[in-house]
Design a protein around this motif. Structure first.
Motif: not given
Length: 458
Positions: A162-164, A167-170, A175-181, A216-220
């Protein structure tokens, strides 16, 4: 609290059943398998005995329940550290009370290669966490609605796809759901309905989430909110229990019931608790570990100490992940070693570059195909606020270089971003203590031999 005589009566009743158990002779009364070499006349393994007793309502303390969850989890994986199975037991427990905590730490399972046991951890987790939702490729819109209809625990496998890559930029919505959640009360606003009746709907996104994928593909932005296990392929001589899903599900059911029941009995206590963090653990690290340590404190026994040892381990791993391999931090560490060795607080740029190029185990002599030069040195150091200045040499000669002390000096960056030096016998390192209070800044892993204090920053 249950009275001792009530416990004794319950155990006595169960012992009466064990003396005349149902089922075929020579078979385990929990799972029905042959007893084999088991020393027990009734159970094939200690785990089956524990599960049977839990199912028959033998009263168990919190630390006993967590012990069982830890041991059950460890049966099916070889983990890279002794701290992994206890941490997982605490994480599974927290999902049953997540709504009562302010944050729910993300759990990340990463590995450098497939076949390292990440999926198996999720497969076991689905039988122990609250309301598991196992997914491989759920759309962001579907996850919004599942969380909204919750409670659920998201178990997301192959998240690297999904993130790598391309497609990583789409996937900014996901990303927002997992960050905020990870924080209670968080919502994500979306427009819903057709063009003629469009309205804004705020979707609650707070939910526990475990994410598995190739490293290596998980957003910081997600990893800083997570506890990460770096899984490894097991060696040929390392054995794990057979994973027959229907049998594992049957064995895990009473264990999950016991876990949920115990957590439910202490929810008010743990949600109001203010557990003492291990030394140096604060800010974001303390925030994500608070639920797990609160649960461990409520469980008692060895768990308060076990949880804090795991906390120290995983926070240090996180610090190393974020900073240990960075070229900027390696440069800071190499410069501190250079200034320390030469017992000076100032060096010219030419002297610095010549010394760095001679280091055998550093990349400065051939960095991306060419040696580090003054321009790239300045670019590496500028984000830390370190600037080149005129340096006066003996005889009145002035050259461009870098000082350790003063505004724009290196000492402030050393103090903020490196662990304490192994020795502080030089003037350069002695000046560091006057620049910044070590208790107020983040210490990040670097290349020196000293172990970094454990901390984190937002």
């Amino acid at each position: 609290m249950h009275q001792p005589d009530a416990t004794a009566d319950t155990v006595a009743a169960i012992n009466d059943l064990i003396d005349d158990p149902p089922g075929a002779p020579g078979a385990c009364i929990q799972c029905g398998r042959e007893l084999g070499d088991s020393p027990s006349d009734d159970f094939c393994t200690e785990n089956c005995q524990q599960i049977w007793r839990a199912a028959n309502r033998v009263i168990a303390t919190g630390h006993e329940v967590l012990d069982r969850v830890r041991d059950f989890t460890a049966r099916f994986n070889v983990f890279p550290s002794e701290h992994c199975a206890p941490m997982l037991a605490l994480w599974y427990a927290h999902t049953h009370a997540a709504d009562h905590f302010y944050v729910t730490p993300r759990l990340i399972l990463s590995s450098v290669e497939p076949g390292s046991g990440k999926t198996r951890v999720l497969e076991v987790a689905q039988f122990l966490v609250r309301a598991p939702e196992m997914t491989f490729s759920a759309t962001t819109a579907a996850l919004f609605r599942m969380v909204n209809d919750g409670p659920i625990t998201i178990l997301f496998d192959e998240v690297d796809t999904i993130f790598g890559g391309k497609s990583g930029g789409n996937n900014e919505d996901l990303r927002g759901l997992l960050n905020a959640g990870y924080k209670r009360g968080a919502t994500v606003a979306r427009c819903v309905g057709d063009a003629k009746a469009m309205k804004v709907q705020r979707f609650p996104v707070f939910a526990p989430a475990a994410l598995a994928g190739i490293a290596g593909n998980m957003p910081d932005t997600i990893t800083t909110r997570a506890i990460t296990i770096h899984m490894k392929r097991r060696r040929h001589d390392e054995e794990v229990g057979e994973f027959w899903e229907e049998e594992v599900e049957a064995e895990a059911a009473p264990l999950r019931e016991a876990l949920a029941g115990w957590v439910g009995s202490v929810t008010d206590k743990v949600s109001r608790g203010r557990p003492v963090m291990p030394p140096g653990v604060r800010d974001r690290a303390a925030e994500i570990w608070r639920p797990l340590i609160a649960i461990a404190d409520a469980a008692g026994g060895h768990w308060p100490d076990t949880a804090r040892a795991a906390c120290l381990h995983f926070v240090e791993v996180a610090n190393t992940d974020r900073n240990g391999g960075g070229q900027r931090l390696q440069l800071l560490a190499d410069l501190r070693d250079l200034y320390t060795t030469r017992d000076t607080d100032k060096l010219t740029t030419d002297d610095i570059l010549a010394a760095l190029h001679e280091l055998d185990e550093s990349p400065w002599a051939e960095l991306d195909g060419k040696a580090l030069d003054s321009r790239r040195l300045a670019a590496f150091l500028k984000p830390y606020g370190v600037l080149a200045k005129d340096v006066k040499l003996p005889g009145g000669i002035v050259r461009r270089g870098y000082r350790a002390d003063g505004p724009g000096g290196l000492a402030d960056a050393w103090q903020r971003y490196l662990p304490p030096a192994a020795t502080s016998a030089t003037s350069a390192t002695a000046q560091v203590s006057a620049v910044a209070d070590p208790g107020e800044v983040a210490h990040l892993s670097a290349t020196s031999g000293a172990s970094p204090p454990i901390t984190d920053s937002r």
